[in-house]
Motif scaffolding. Structure first.
Motif, PDB file in Angstrom:
ATOM      1  N   MET A   1      44.906  46.337  43.460  1.00 47.46           N
ATOM      2  CA  MET A   1      45.616  45.984  44.680  1.00 47.46           C
ATOM      3  C   MET A   1      46.360  47.207  45.173  1.00 47.46           C
ATOM      4  SD  MET A   1      47.358  42.583  43.243  1.00 47.46           S
ATOM      5  CE  MET A   1      46.468  41.114  42.963  1.00 47.46           C
ATOM      6  N   GLU A   3      48.066  49.776  48.431  1.00 53.00           N
ATOM      7  CA  GLU A   3      48.708  49.724  49.730  1.00 53.00           C
ATOM      8  C   GLU A   3      49.604  50.927  49.871  1.00 53.00           C
ATOM      9  OE1 GLU A   3      47.991  48.013  52.141  1.00 53.00           O
ATOM     10  OE2 GLU A   3      49.680  47.796  53.412  1.00 53.00           O
ATOM     11  N   ARG A 211      46.838  38.859  49.814  1.00 53.70           N
ATOM     12  CA  ARG A 211      47.709  39.458  48.799  1.00 53.70           C
ATOM     13  C   ARG A 211      48.750  40.410  49.395  1.00 53.70           C
ATOM     14  NH1 ARG A 211      42.808  41.788  48.856  1.00 53.70           N
ATOM     15  NH2 ARG A 211      42.573  44.057  48.625  1.00 53.70           N
ATOM     16  N   SER A 212      49.932  40.329  48.863  1.00 52.86           N
ATOM     17  CA  SER A 212      51.031  41.209  49.250  1.00 52.86           C
ATOM     18  C   SER A 212      51.563  41.864  47.987  1.00 52.86           C
ATOM     19  CB  SER A 212      52.149  40.406  49.921  1.00 52.86           C
ATOM     20  OG  SER A 212      52.711  39.485  48.995  1.00 52.86           O
ATOM     21  N   ASP A 213      52.464  42.821  48.138  1.00 52.40           N
ATOM     22  CA  ASP A 213      53.046  43.457  46.967  1.00 52.40           C
ATOM     23  C   ASP A 213      53.753  42.438  46.082  1.00 52.40           C
ATOM     24  OD1 ASP A 213      52.085  45.800  47.951  1.00 52.40           O
ATOM     25  OD2 ASP A 213      54.030  46.764  48.255  1.00 52.40           O
ATOM     26  N   ILE A 216      51.255  40.403  44.096  1.00 50.58           N
ATOM     27  CA  ILE A 216      50.705  41.203  43.010  1.00 50.58           C
ATOM     28  C   ILE A 216      51.694  41.272  41.854  1.00 50.58           C
ATOM     29  CG2 ILE A 216      49.961  43.509  42.333  1.00 50.58           C
ATOM     30  CD1 ILE A 216      49.000  43.858  45.260  1.00 50.58           C
ATOM     31  N   ARG A 239      45.972  46.551  44.453  1.00 51.64           N
ATOM     32  CA  ARG A 239      45.643  46.116  45.812  1.00 51.64           C
ATOM     33  C   ARG A 239      44.290  46.680  46.256  1.00 51.64           C
ATOM     34  NH1 ARG A 239      48.175  44.247  50.352  1.00 51.64           N
ATOM     35  NH2 ARG A 239      50.264  44.296  49.469  1.00 51.64           N
TER      36      ARG A 239
END
Length: 332
Positions: A1, A3, A211-213, A216, A239
């Motif tokens: 994951m 970003e 999904r976001s931080d 995760i 991410r």
């Protein structure tokens, strides 16, 4: 994951992990819980979910790309090229970044870190995630690098890959160290709610798309027992995975352990073996580390108060143990 790198927040960075652990059989979920979650999540269309990124190619990032049929691998080399070689293999949803804390202890070794297929900056194809396939790829990388003798170290799922490499390449592997690698499938404790839902068909795909931080971090919450700062790059690397690379790797690890326990695989290899386990591991039963006593002359080190990821939770002790072990496995 993966970003962007966000400003450091101690609370947000307090816990993470090598990723949602291997699904050890389907958990029984409350129908109401699933329906409520699905009602809120499934309103988002699935179109274009992960198909468009299933064939992502490897990207270089402070290392090199080794071109291999079926998917290139990202490799980072540190230390002295002429020194004994140590190969470091991360766990599920991990990357070369996971080994940063123990690199100082291995500065007089030639360290080779590999992003397994589907992870980090390596390619993320639709297939090729079997444990034996991953191990063959690592062996091919080392052949391309001209390495002839290694001590291989694996964390969690990376330990399964390290074991398979040792099974396949008697000519190459001179010693093996396993860090919180579950010895058998039924020794698995469990995941966070988010991680379990991610491995649930349909719902998991939607959650992955959204999904976001924070999602995760919640999915990774069982990987750490001690509160330690987790670099943004760790979250970024998770991410950056595809849903297929995550779930296929998880399923492959479970199949590998179910086929034959790791200690039984190692027992007949006659290799020097070091097992490091956190006494407070929240993913694998800490007592299961004793299964490795079936491996002749295996050295088992239990780190008090440490969870699933000793490299971050106690890097000094972990690094010292690994360095000492490499002194006993280097070619003479």
């Amino acid at each position: 994951m993966d970003e962007t790198n966000t400003p450091y927040d101690k609370r947000a960075h307090s816990r993470a992990d090598a990723a949602p652990g291997p699904p050890r059989g389907r958990r029984v979920w409350s129908r109401r819980r699933i329906m409520l979650l699905a009602a809120g999540v499934l309103a988002v269309p699935l179109a274009g979910n992960t198909a468009s990124v299933l064939t992502q190619t490897a990207e270089a990032s402070g290392g090199q790309i080794v071109r291999l049929p079926g998917g290139d691998l990202h490799v980072v080399q540190d230390g002295a090229p002429g020194a004994p070689t140590v190969v470091l293999l991360h766990g599920l949803a991990g990357s070369t970044t996971w080994w940063d804390p123990v690199l100082p202890a291995l500065r007089d070794r030639h360290v080779v870190r590999v992003d397994l297929l589907g992870h980090g900056h390596s390619a993320k194809p639709a297939g090729g995630y079997g444990v034996a396939e991953q191990a063959r790829r690592v062996g091919s990388v080392l052949d391309r690098l001209g390495v002839r003798h290694v001590t291989v170290v694996g964390h969690s799922t990376g330990g399964a890959v390290a074991t398979s490499l040792a099974e396949q390449r008697h000519d190459l592997v001179g010693g093996i160290a396993l860090i919180d690698t579950g010895p058998r499938a039924n020794a698995y404790i469990g995941d966070s709610l988010t991680a379990r839902l991610i491995t649930t068909p349909v719902i998991g795909q939607v959650l992955w798309r959204l999904r976001s931080d924070s999602t995760i971090r919640d999915a990774l919450s069982t990987a750490f027992t001690r509160n330690v700062p987790i670099p943004d790059q760790v979250i970024a690397d998770v991410r950056g995975m595809t849903y297929r690379s995550l779930t296929a790797t998880s399923e492959a690890t479970h199949a590998f352990l179910k086929q034959q326990p790791v200690p039984d695989r190692l027992a007949h290899l006659g290799l020097p073996t070091l097992v490091i386990f956190g006494s407070q591991d929240r993913r694998w039963q800490p007592s299961s580390a004793q299964d490795y006593r079936r491996v002749p002359h295996a050295r088992i080190e239990i780190l008090a108060g440490v969870g699933h990821t000793p490299m971050f939770e106690d890097p000094d002790t972990t690094g010292a143990l690994l360095h000492g072990f490499t002194l006993t496995t280097a070619p003479r």
